[in-house]
Design a protein around this motif. Structure first.
Motif, PDB file in Angstrom:
ATOM      1  N   GLU A   1       0.823  -1.216   0.000  1.00  0.00           N
ATOM      2  CA  GLU A   1       0.000   0.000   0.000  1.00  0.00           C
ATOM      3  C   GLU A   1       0.857   1.266   0.000  1.00  0.00           C
ATOM      4  O   GLU A   1       0.552   2.231  -0.714  1.00  0.00           O
ATOM      5  CB  GLU A   1      -0.945   0.004   1.207  1.00  0.00           C
ATOM      6  CG  GLU A   1      -2.029  -1.048   1.158  1.00  0.00           C
ATOM      7  CD  GLU A   1      -3.115  -0.769   0.134  1.00  0.00           C
ATOM      8  OE1 GLU A   1      -3.187   0.359  -0.402  1.00  0.00           O
ATOM      9  OE2 GLU A   1      -3.909  -1.689  -0.138  1.00  0.00           O
ATOM     10  N   LEU A   2       1.939   1.263   0.794  1.00  0.00           N
ATOM     11  CA  LEU A   2       2.803   2.439   0.864  1.00  0.00           C
ATOM     12  C   LEU A   2       3.528   2.660  -0.462  1.00  0.00           C
ATOM     13  O   LEU A   2       3.641   3.799  -0.928  1.00  0.00           O
ATOM     14  CB  LEU A   2       3.807   2.294   2.018  1.00  0.00           C
ATOM     15  CG  LEU A   2       4.187   3.595   2.716  1.00  0.00           C
ATOM     16  CD1 LEU A   2       2.972   4.269   3.319  1.00  0.00           C
ATOM     17  CD2 LEU A   2       5.223   3.350   3.784  1.00  0.00           C
ATOM     18  N   CYS A   3       4.015   1.580  -1.068  1.00  0.00           N
ATOM     19  CA  CYS A   3       4.685   1.710  -2.369  1.00  0.00           C
ATOM     20  C   CYS A   3       3.692   2.107  -3.457  1.00  0.00           C
ATOM     21  O   CYS A   3       4.053   2.810  -4.403  1.00  0.00           O
ATOM     22  CB  CYS A   3       5.408   0.414  -2.736  1.00  0.00           C
ATOM     23  SG  CYS A   3       6.894   0.136  -1.738  1.00  0.00           S
ATOM     24  N   PHE A   4       2.458   1.688  -3.327  1.00  0.00           N
ATOM     25  CA  PHE A   4       1.430   2.086  -4.281  1.00  0.00           C
ATOM     26  C   PHE A   4       1.175   3.592  -4.196  1.00  0.00           C
ATOM     27  O   PHE A   4       0.909   4.251  -5.201  1.00  0.00           O
ATOM     28  CB  PHE A   4       0.138   1.303  -4.029  1.00  0.00           C
ATOM     29  CG  PHE A   4      -0.634   1.020  -5.280  1.00  0.00           C
ATOM     30  CD1 PHE A   4      -0.284  -0.038  -6.104  1.00  0.00           C
ATOM     31  CD2 PHE A   4      -1.694   1.825  -5.649  1.00  0.00           C
ATOM     32  CE1 PHE A   4      -0.987  -0.292  -7.281  1.00  0.00           C
ATOM     33  CE2 PHE A   4      -2.406   1.578  -6.811  1.00  0.00           C
ATOM     34  CZ  PHE A   4      -2.049   0.521  -7.637  1.00  0.00           C
ATOM     35  N   LEU A   5       1.295   4.142  -2.981  1.00  0.00           N
ATOM     36  CA  LEU A   5       1.105   5.584  -2.777  1.00  0.00           C
ATOM     37  C   LEU A   5       2.340   6.399  -3.153  1.00  0.00           C
ATOM     38  O   LEU A   5       2.230   7.456  -3.775  1.00  0.00           O
ATOM     39  CB  LEU A   5       0.780   5.869  -1.304  1.00  0.00           C
ATOM     40  CG  LEU A   5      -0.606   5.552  -0.785  1.00  0.00           C
ATOM     41  CD1 LEU A   5      -0.665   5.750   0.729  1.00  0.00           C
ATOM     42  CD2 LEU A   5      -1.652   6.424  -1.473  1.00  0.00           C
ATOM     43  N   PHE A   6       3.511   5.917  -2.752  1.00  0.00           N
ATOM     44  CA  PHE A   6       4.741   6.716  -2.852  1.00  0.00           C
ATOM     45  C   PHE A   6       5.882   5.986  -3.559  1.00  0.00           C
ATOM     46  O   PHE A   6       7.045   6.211  -3.264  1.00  0.00           O
ATOM     47  CB  PHE A   6       5.211   7.130  -1.446  1.00  0.00           C
ATOM     48  CG  PHE A   6       4.153   7.817  -0.636  1.00  0.00           C
ATOM     49  CD1 PHE A   6       3.645   9.055  -1.013  1.00  0.00           C
ATOM     50  CD2 PHE A   6       3.634   7.216   0.508  1.00  0.00           C
ATOM     51  CE1 PHE A   6       2.666   9.681  -0.263  1.00  0.00           C
ATOM     52  CE2 PHE A   6       2.659   7.846   1.274  1.00  0.00           C
ATOM     53  CZ  PHE A   6       2.172   9.082   0.893  1.00  0.00           C
ATOM     54  N   GLY A   7       5.552   5.117  -4.469  1.00  0.00           N
ATOM     55  CA  GLY A   7       6.588   4.375  -5.178  1.00  0.00           C
ATOM     56  C   GLY A   7       5.970   3.572  -6.302  1.00  0.00           C
ATOM     57  O   GLY A   7       5.021   4.028  -6.953  1.00  0.00           O
ATOM     58  N   GLU A   8       6.495   2.364  -6.491  1.00  0.00           N
ATOM     59  CA  GLU A   8       6.009   1.502  -7.558  1.00  0.00           C
ATOM     60  C   GLU A   8       6.057   0.044  -7.111  1.00  0.00           C
ATOM     61  O   GLU A   8       6.912  -0.347  -6.325  1.00  0.00           O
ATOM     62  CB  GLU A   8       6.873   1.668  -8.813  1.00  0.00           C
ATOM     63  CG  GLU A   8       6.764   3.063  -9.409  1.00  0.00           C
ATOM     64  CD  GLU A   8       7.778   3.319 -10.504  1.00  0.00           C
ATOM     65  OE1 GLU A   8       7.404   4.031 -11.458  1.00  0.00           O
ATOM     66  OE2 GLU A   8       8.917   2.828 -10.413  1.00  0.00           O
ATOM     67  N   VAL A   9       5.136  -0.722  -7.645  1.00  0.00           N
ATOM     68  CA  VAL A   9       5.110  -2.164  -7.405  1.00  0.00           C
ATOM     69  C   VAL A   9       5.249  -2.819  -8.773  1.00  0.00           C
ATOM     70  O   VAL A   9       4.446  -2.562  -9.672  1.00  0.00           O
ATOM     71  CB  VAL A   9       3.803  -2.608  -6.724  1.00  0.00           C
ATOM     72  CG1 VAL A   9       3.807  -4.113  -6.495  1.00  0.00           C
ATOM     73  CG2 VAL A   9       3.595  -1.861  -5.406  1.00  0.00           C
ATOM     74  N   TRP A  10       6.292  -3.650  -8.918  1.00  0.00           N
ATOM     75  CA  TRP A  10       6.594  -4.255 -10.207  1.00  0.00           C
ATOM     76  C   TRP A  10       6.454  -5.769 -10.139  1.00  0.00           C
ATOM     77  O   TRP A  10       6.813  -6.384  -9.139  1.00  0.00           O
ATOM     78  CB  TRP A  10       8.013  -3.911 -10.643  1.00  0.00           C
ATOM     79  CG  TRP A  10       8.204  -2.466 -10.939  1.00  0.00           C
ATOM     80  CD1 TRP A  10       8.839  -1.539 -10.154  1.00  0.00           C
ATOM     81  CD2 TRP A  10       7.759  -1.749 -12.096  1.00  0.00           C
ATOM     82  NE1 TRP A  10       8.807  -0.302 -10.752  1.00  0.00           N
ATOM     83  CE2 TRP A  10       8.150  -0.401 -11.938  1.00  0.00           C
ATOM     84  CE3 TRP A  10       7.060  -2.130 -13.239  1.00  0.00           C
ATOM     85  CZ2 TRP A  10       7.872   0.567 -12.898  1.00  0.00           C
ATOM     86  CZ3 TRP A  10       6.778  -1.154 -14.201  1.00  0.00           C
ATOM     87  CH2 TRP A  10       7.188   0.181 -14.027  1.00  0.00           C
TER      88      TRP A  10
ATOM     89  N   ALA B   1       7.669 -13.133  -9.929  1.00  0.00           N
ATOM     90  CA  ALA B   1       8.574 -12.334  -9.096  1.00  0.00           C
ATOM     91  C   ALA B   1       8.000 -10.938  -8.965  1.00  0.00           C
ATOM     92  O   ALA B   1       7.260 -10.476  -9.846  1.00  0.00           O
ATOM     93  CB  ALA B   1       9.973 -12.273  -9.721  1.00  0.00           C
ATOM     94  N   CYS B   2       8.318 -10.278  -7.869  1.00  0.00           N
ATOM     95  CA  CYS B   2       7.863  -8.898  -7.701  1.00  0.00           C
ATOM     96  C   CYS B   2       8.867  -8.088  -6.901  1.00  0.00           C
ATOM     97  O   CYS B   2       9.709  -8.629  -6.187  1.00  0.00           O
ATOM     98  CB  CYS B   2       6.483  -8.850  -7.074  1.00  0.00           C
ATOM     99  SG  CYS B   2       6.401  -9.560  -5.438  1.00  0.00           S
ATOM    100  N   ALA B   3       8.761  -6.783  -7.064  1.00  0.00           N
ATOM    101  CA  ALA B   3       9.637  -5.853  -6.356  1.00  0.00           C
ATOM    102  C   ALA B   3       8.802  -4.676  -5.871  1.00  0.00           C
ATOM    103  O   ALA B   3       7.968  -4.148  -6.617  1.00  0.00           O
ATOM    104  CB  ALA B   3      10.755  -5.360  -7.282  1.00  0.00           C
ATOM    105  N   LEU B   4       9.026  -4.287  -4.623  1.00  0.00           N
ATOM    106  CA  LEU B   4       8.386  -3.103  -4.058  1.00  0.00           C
ATOM    107  C   LEU B   4       9.449  -2.015  -3.963  1.00  0.00           C
ATOM    108  O   LEU B   4      10.465  -2.188  -3.285  1.00  0.00           O
ATOM    109  CB  LEU B   4       7.826  -3.392  -2.669  1.00  0.00           C
ATOM    110  CG  LEU B   4       6.783  -4.504  -2.539  1.00  0.00           C
ATOM    111  CD1 LEU B   4       6.238  -4.551  -1.121  1.00  0.00           C
ATOM    112  CD2 LEU B   4       5.653  -4.323  -3.524  1.00  0.00           C
ATOM    113  N   VAL B   5       9.215  -0.924  -4.663  1.00  0.00           N
ATOM    114  CA  VAL B   5      10.165   0.185  -4.706  1.00  0.00           C
ATOM    115  C   VAL B   5       9.485   1.418  -4.120  1.00  0.00           C
ATOM    116  O   VAL B   5       8.413   1.828  -4.576  1.00  0.00           O
ATOM    117  CB  VAL B   5      10.623   0.472  -6.153  1.00  0.00           C
ATOM    118  CG1 VAL B   5      11.617   1.635  -6.179  1.00  0.00           C
ATOM    119  CG2 VAL B   5      11.239  -0.780  -6.782  1.00  0.00           C
TER     120      VAL B   5
END
Length: 199
Positions: free
Chosen positions: A49-58, A65-69
């Motif tokens: 949720e935080l990366c969705f608001l202030f970053g990116e989810v790949w 595979a996934c990465a939270l940035v």
């Protein structure tokens, strides 16, 4: 690489909570209670949720595979982020663990750079799909995206066997702290990487 949507949250939470079930840093945050896996899921849910608001989810193209940035320089205190913090305390950390988590975060902030960055919070691959190059391909794309944005990539890892993997992409250690386990701080600098590649 696919940019995740809200509908992908369950997929991401399932993948990362399984990938990080034995991670020392995650265990430090959620504690060693009987409902540890439920708390890990709550931590990953919060991070998504935080990366969705202030970053990116790949996600990798095959969604294995996934990465939270997170972009810390974009993070703002909003009603939604405050509610997420409260939810994290209730569902993942507990009120007693909150002070411990705050102290840990303070120590980390004392070492972390203050520059604008892409913070690689989590990266994981389905266990059955590991060692097939999926995570490496995803990390390479995350680094390319950061380089295009002119940002260095920072991360911490408590898993010593991951350090050589990160170093193979050009990450360098820039510090460590002991929290009952060793937490290693690593940085990837796009300019240093270009200089290194041109040699």
């Amino acid at each position: 690489m696919i940019k995740a949507h809200k509908k992908d949250k369950d997929l991401v939470v399932n993948l990362l909570s399984h990938s990080f079930k034995d991670n020392q840093s995650v265990a430090y945050i959620v504690g060693k209670r009987n409902d540890k896996q439920k708390r890990i899921r709550a931590l990953i849910d919060y991070s998504f949720e935080l990366c969705f608001l202030f970053g990116e989810v790949w996600l990798s193209d095959d969604k294995k595979a996934c990465a939270l940035v997170l972009y810390p320089h974009q993070k703002r205190t909003t009603l939604k982020s405050t509610l997420l913090d409260i939810k994290l305390i209730i569902r993942a950390i507990g009120w007693r663990g909150a002070l411990k988590a705050i102290k840990r975060e303070s120590k980390i902030k004392g070492i972390q750079s203050k520059e604008e960055m892409a913070y690689l919070w989590f990266i994981g691959v389905l266990s059955a799909e590991q060692h097939k190059g999926i995570g490496s391909a995803l990390l390479k794309q995350v680094l390319d995206g950061a380089a295009n944005a002119g940002l260095s990539v920072y991360l911490e890892t408590s898993t010593p066997k991951n350090i050589p993997w990160y170093k193979s992409f050009g990450f360098q250690n820039y510090g460590s702290i002991n929290l009952g386990y060793d937490l290693h701080f690593m940085k990837w600098d796009p300019i240093a990487e270009i200089t290194h590649t041109e040699r």
